[in-house]
Design a protein around this motif. Structure first.
Motif, mmCIF file in Angstrom:
data_model
loop_
_atom_site.group_PDB
_atom_site.id
_atom_site.type_symbol
_atom_site.label_atom_id
_atom_site.label_comp_id
_atom_site.label_asym_id
_atom_site.label_seq_id
_atom_site.Cartn_x
_atom_site.Cartn_y
_atom_site.Cartn_z
ATOM 1 N N GLN A 1 0.850 -1.183 0.000
ATOM 2 C CA GLN A 1 0.000 0.000 0.000
ATOM 3 C C GLN A 1 0.889 1.238 0.000
ATOM 4 O O GLN A 1 1.963 1.236 0.618
ATOM 5 C CB GLN A 1 -0.898 0.036 1.238
ATOM 6 N N SER A 2 0.435 2.297 -0.671
ATOM 7 C CA SER A 2 1.203 3.540 -0.680
ATOM 8 C C SER A 2 0.256 4.728 -0.630
ATOM 9 O O SER A 2 -0.872 4.659 -1.106
ATOM 10 C CB SER A 2 2.097 3.609 -1.923
ATOM 11 N N THR A 3 0.753 5.814 -0.034
ATOM 12 C CA THR A 3 -0.027 7.040 0.060
ATOM 13 C C THR A 3 0.915 8.222 0.239
ATOM 14 O O THR A 3 2.011 8.077 0.793
ATOM 15 C CB THR A 3 -1.044 6.967 1.222
ATOM 16 N N VAL A 4 0.498 9.385 -0.239
ATOM 17 C CA VAL A 4 1.310 10.598 -0.099
ATOM 18 C C VAL A 4 1.244 11.068 1.352
ATOM 19 O O VAL A 4 0.187 11.040 1.981
ATOM 20 C CB VAL A 4 0.793 11.707 -1.051
ATOM 21 N N VAL A 5 2.394 11.493 1.884
ATOM 22 C CA VAL A 5 2.465 12.015 3.258
ATOM 23 C C VAL A 5 3.185 13.360 3.220
ATOM 24 O O VAL A 5 3.899 13.664 2.263
ATOM 25 C CB VAL A 5 3.193 11.025 4.205
ATOM 26 N N PRO A 6 3.021 14.174 4.272
ATOM 27 C CA PRO A 6 3.725 15.467 4.315
ATOM 28 C C PRO A 6 5.245 15.269 4.239
ATOM 29 O O PRO A 6 5.772 14.253 4.689
ATOM 30 C CB PRO A 6 3.316 16.057 5.668
ATOM 31 N N ALA B 1 -1.144 5.863 13.141
ATOM 32 C CA ALA B 1 -1.594 4.466 13.084
ATOM 33 C C ALA B 1 -2.636 4.253 11.986
ATOM 34 O O ALA B 1 -2.740 3.163 11.428
ATOM 35 C CB ALA B 1 -2.154 4.048 14.438
ATOM 36 N N ASP B 2 -3.395 5.304 11.663
ATOM 37 C CA ASP B 2 -4.465 5.152 10.663
ATOM 38 C C ASP B 2 -4.019 5.544 9.246
ATOM 39 O O ASP B 2 -4.856 5.707 8.361
ATOM 40 C CB ASP B 2 -5.684 5.975 11.075
ATOM 41 N N THR B 3 -2.719 5.675 9.011
ATOM 42 C CA THR B 3 -2.215 6.116 7.702
ATOM 43 C C THR B 3 -2.762 5.280 6.562
ATOM 44 O O THR B 3 -3.084 5.800 5.502
ATOM 45 C CB THR B 3 -0.671 6.069 7.670
ATOM 46 N N PHE B 4 -2.887 3.956 6.767
ATOM 47 C CA PHE B 4 -3.305 3.077 5.672
ATOM 48 C C PHE B 4 -4.734 2.570 5.829
ATOM 49 O O PHE B 4 -5.128 1.624 5.168
ATOM 50 C CB PHE B 4 -2.313 1.918 5.530
ATOM 51 N N ASN B 5 -5.515 3.230 6.702
ATOM 52 C CA ASN B 5 -6.932 2.888 6.815
ATOM 53 C C ASN B 5 -7.681 3.458 5.619
ATOM 54 O O ASN B 5 -7.444 4.590 5.215
ATOM 55 C CB ASN B 5 -7.536 3.472 8.105
ATOM 56 N N LYS B 6 -8.598 2.662 5.086
ATOM 57 C CA LYS B 6 -9.391 3.125 3.936
ATOM 58 C C LYS B 6 -10.650 3.828 4.430
ATOM 59 O O LYS B 6 -11.753 3.326 4.304
ATOM 60 C CB LYS B 6 -9.767 1.940 3.051
ATOM 61 N N GLY C 1 -11.391 6.993 3.451
ATOM 62 C CA GLY C 1 -11.785 8.016 2.503
ATOM 63 C C GLY C 1 -11.096 9.353 2.689
ATOM 64 O O GLY C 1 -11.283 10.255 1.889
ATOM 65 N N THR C 2 -10.293 9.523 3.742
ATOM 66 C CA THR C 2 -9.642 10.816 3.961
ATOM 67 C C THR C 2 -8.400 10.982 3.099
ATOM 68 O O THR C 2 -7.966 12.086 2.845
ATOM 69 C CB THR C 2 -9.246 10.997 5.441
ATOM 70 N N ARG C 3 -7.814 9.884 2.638
ATOM 71 C CA ARG C 3 -6.647 9.987 1.760
ATOM 72 C C ARG C 3 -6.679 8.845 0.758
ATOM 73 O O ARG C 3 -7.247 7.793 1.033
ATOM 74 C CB ARG C 3 -5.348 9.972 2.568
ATOM 75 N N GLU C 4 -6.049 9.077 -0.387
ATOM 76 C CA GLU C 4 -6.010 8.045 -1.416
ATOM 77 C C GLU C 4 -4.922 7.030 -1.067
ATOM 78 O O GLU C 4 -3.778 7.400 -0.790
ATOM 79 C CB GLU C 4 -5.707 8.662 -2.781
#
Length: 182
Positions: A93-98, A108-113, A115-118
Motif C-alpha cells: 500500500q502507498s499514500t502521499v504524506v507530508p 496508526a491510521d495512515t493506511f486505513n481506507k 476516505g480521507t486519503r487516497e
C-alpha cells in the motif's frame, strides 16, 4: 492520481516474489520500490501469511523520485508445499504524506481506507522455484536490469544500479541501528 498503472505513486520491481525453496533453509527476495512523484510517499507491506515471512522494512517513507529496497525473507520451512505451488500474496500500500514525515511518525491510521486519503495498492504473487531451476544467480533480486554489456549505456545503468543498492543498504543499516537503539 489514478491506479491505471501510469500514474502510480510507486512502482515495484520485480512484480512477483520468487523464492528459491529448500527445506530447512530461509530464502529471500528483494523488492525495489521507486517513488514516481515529487511527493514523499509512505508504504506498508501486508501478507496473507505473516508467520511465514519476515519483511524489512515493512513500512517506510520514500523521498521524492528516490527508491527503497524491501527484503522479504521466507522463513525456513519444514515440508514442501503441494506441487510446489504457493497461494501466498503480498499487498503493498502507498499514500502521499507530508514532506517532514518520518517513518516513526506515521499515524496508526495512515493506511486505513476511511476516505480521507487516497491509498494505492499493488498486489504481488509468490512463486517457489527449486534450486535446480534457478539457473544463474541473476534470477534473484533485481532481474529487470539489462545484462552486463560493453556499451556505455548499459555500463552506466549497472553503475546506477550498484549506487542504488549501496544507498538502500546504507539506509537500511541506519534504520536497523535506530531500531536497535530503541
Amino acid at each position: 492520481m489514478t491506479a491505471d498503472g501510469n500514474n502510480q505513486l510507486i512502482s515495484v520491481q520485480p512484480n512477483d516474489l520468487k523464492f528459491v525453496f529448500e527445506l530447512e533453509k530461509p530464502s529471500f527476495c528483494d523488492l525495489k520500490v521507486v517513488n514516481n512523484t515529487e511527493h514523499h510517499v509512505a508504504f506498508k507491506v501486508k501478507t496473507t501469511s505473516p508467520k511465514k515471512y519476515f519483511v524489512r522494512p515493512n513500512t517506510g517513507v520514500v523521498q521524492p523520485l528516490d527508491s527503497s529496497v524491501i527484503r522479504v525473507t521466507l522463513q525456513a520451512q519444514r515440508e514442501y508445499p503441494p506441487d510446489m505451488q504457493c497461494k501466498d500474496k503480498f499487498l503493498l500500500q502507498s499514500t502521499v504524506v507530508p514532506s517532514n514525515t518520518d517513518v516513526d511518525d506515521l499515524p496508526a491510521d495512515t493506511f486505513n481506507k476511511d476516505g480521507t486519503r487516497e491509498i494505492q495498492e499493488c498486489k504481488l504473487k509468490v512463486f517457489y522455484v527449486t534450486p535446480s531451476t534457478r539457473g544463474n544467480s541473476d534470477d534473484e533480486g533485481f532481474k529487470s536490469y539489462p545484462e552486463k554489456g560493453t556499451d556505455s549505456n548499459s555500463v552506466s545503468l549497472n553503475v546506477q544500479h550498484l549506487k542504488d543498492e549501496r544507498d538502500a543498504a546504507v539506509r537500511q543499516t541506519l534504520q536497523l541501528q535506530q531500531e536497535l537503539q530503541l
